[in-house]
Design a protein around this motif. Structure first.
Motif, PDB file in Angstrom:
ATOM      1  N   ALA A   1       5.752   3.482  -4.337  1.00  6.12           N
ATOM      2  CA  ALA A   1       6.627   2.313  -4.461  1.00  6.12           C
ATOM      3  C   ALA A   1       6.738   1.543  -3.164  1.00  6.12           C
ATOM      4  O   ALA A   1       6.963   0.322  -3.172  1.00  6.12           O
ATOM      5  N   LEU A   2       6.586   2.243  -2.028  1.00  7.91           N
ATOM      6  CA  LEU A   2       6.787   1.601  -0.734  1.00  7.91           C
ATOM      7  C   LEU A   2       5.482   1.223  -0.043  1.00  7.91           C
ATOM      8  O   LEU A   2       5.494   0.826   1.123  1.00  7.91           O
ATOM      9  N   ALA A   3       4.379   1.338  -0.742  1.00  5.12           N
ATOM     10  CA  ALA A   3       3.110   0.887  -0.171  1.00  5.12           C
ATOM     11  C   ALA A   3       3.189  -0.618   0.082  1.00  5.12           C
ATOM     12  O   ALA A   3       3.619  -1.384  -0.796  1.00  5.12           O
ATOM     13  N   ASP A   4       2.839  -1.045   1.282  1.00  2.00           N
ATOM     14  CA  ASP A   4       2.878  -2.468   1.644  1.00  2.00           C
ATOM     15  C   ASP A   4       4.269  -3.063   1.445  1.00  2.00           C
ATOM     16  O   ASP A   4       4.420  -4.199   0.974  1.00  2.00           O
ATOM     17  N   ALA A   5       5.311  -2.302   1.800  1.00  2.00           N
ATOM     18  CA  ALA A   5       6.695  -2.730   1.542  1.00  2.00           C
ATOM     19  C   ALA A   5       7.237  -3.658   2.612  1.00  2.00           C
ATOM     20  O   ALA A   5       8.309  -4.226   2.444  1.00  2.00           O
ATOM     21  N   GLY A   6       6.536  -3.819   3.723  1.00  3.45           N
ATOM     22  CA  GLY A   6       7.063  -4.628   4.808  1.00  3.45           C
ATOM     23  C   GLY A   6       8.218  -3.917   5.502  1.00  3.45           C
ATOM     24  O   GLY A   6       8.214  -2.695   5.646  1.00  3.45           O
TER      25      GLY A   6
END
Length: 293
Positions: free
Chosen positions: A25-30
């Motif tokens: 869910a937090l892949a490439d979350a900034g």
């Protein structure tokens, strides 16, 4: 100043239950923000989310009733739980991800290694609830490792907790900014808390003496530490005779850096903290006062 309007997330937040789901869910979350909670969310939690939401790209709220911070005679089994309601509230506040792990997920084996809260963790709440802050710091560390937030927001109502989290982050060089949010109070002055649902109408009337005691203490701040303690204690002494009575656990004026008792000649900021039981419910509250320079 009013809180900024919430930014409801279309479709609601993504609810994840495992570390693997969380990582995806937090892949490439900034820039990631975290609001750690035990659920039973209320307006105070909303204020934390709104503060975080303005500063991050992805907002995570954890919902986990942490058994490590409850003593054997405390309210772990009856602590209010409402994940569907919590998820709806998170959606209304623009939360992106709700991390709601099971106990077996967070603690797949008996927790042998924990985070020692040190001398500050043995005072006030730590004295009344032995081991409480070791449980708090251990679960917060685990959440920081799992979420990897850039910032985390905690409420000032738990003043000793946020002081300990800040010290832990500094001492262990954890790369997360700790943000404190002001205590949100209900219109009658009672500090917002998930445990307020336990209070009957009569309990609540008695419980208001906590905020009144803090206000009396704050008003006496220009006269020094002794006057602050005396003014607050006078309110609580009267409340001890109420129906139901306010059963005082502690009233303390402490140095915010150490939570040791503030000396009578203390100058500058101090924390006036109180804990008491009203009926079946234990409540805490505090206020920061400035003693004369």
């Amino acid at each position: 100043m009013t809180d900024p309007a919430p930014r409801a997330r279309v479709g609601g937040p993504l609810v994840v239950r495992t570390p693997e789901e969380l990582r995806r869910a937090l892949a490439d979350a900034g820039r990631v923000g975290l609001v750690p909670t035990m659920g039973a969310l209320h307006g105070g939690h909303r204020s934390l989310m709104r503060l975080a939401r303005e500063r991050v790209d992805t907002l995570v709220v954890s919902v986990f009733v942490n058994p490590l911070q409850f003593g054997p005679d405390e309210d772990l089994d009856r602590y209010p739980r409402d994940l569907p309601g919590d998820t709806r509230l998170c959606g209304e506040e623009g939360v992106d991800v709700v991390f709601a792990p099971e106990t077996a997920t967070m603690y797949p084996r008996p927790q042998m290694v924990t985070v020692d809260a040190g001398a500050m963790g043995d005072r006030l709440e730590g004295a009344s609830r032995p081991g409480h802050f070791t449980g708090v710091l251990t679960v917060v560390t685990k959440l920081f490792q799992l979420v990897r937030p850039d910032l985390a927001v905690f409420g000032a109502k738990d003043a000793q907790q946020i002081a300990l989290v800040r010290r832990m982050v500094a001492d262990l060089d954890l790369p997360v900014e700790i943000v404190g949010a002001p205590t949100l109070r209900d219109p009658d002055g009672l500090a917002s808390s998930s445990r307020n649902v336990y209070l009957s109408e009569r309990d609540r009337v008695s419980a208001l003496s906590l905020s009144r005691a803090l206000a009396a203490g704050a008003d006496a701040a220009p006269e020094g530490a002794e006057a602050v303690r005396a003014a607050a204690q006078a309110v609580l002494d009267k409340a001890a005779g109420a129906v139901p009575p306010v059963e005082l656990d502690y009233l303390a004026l402490v140095d915010p850096a150490t939570f040791a008792d503030a000396a009578d000649d203390h100058r500058g900021e101090a924390v006036l903290a109180v804990a008491a039981r009203v009926g079946p419910t234990r409540l805490i509250d505090n206020v920061t006062v400035t003693l004369r320079p």
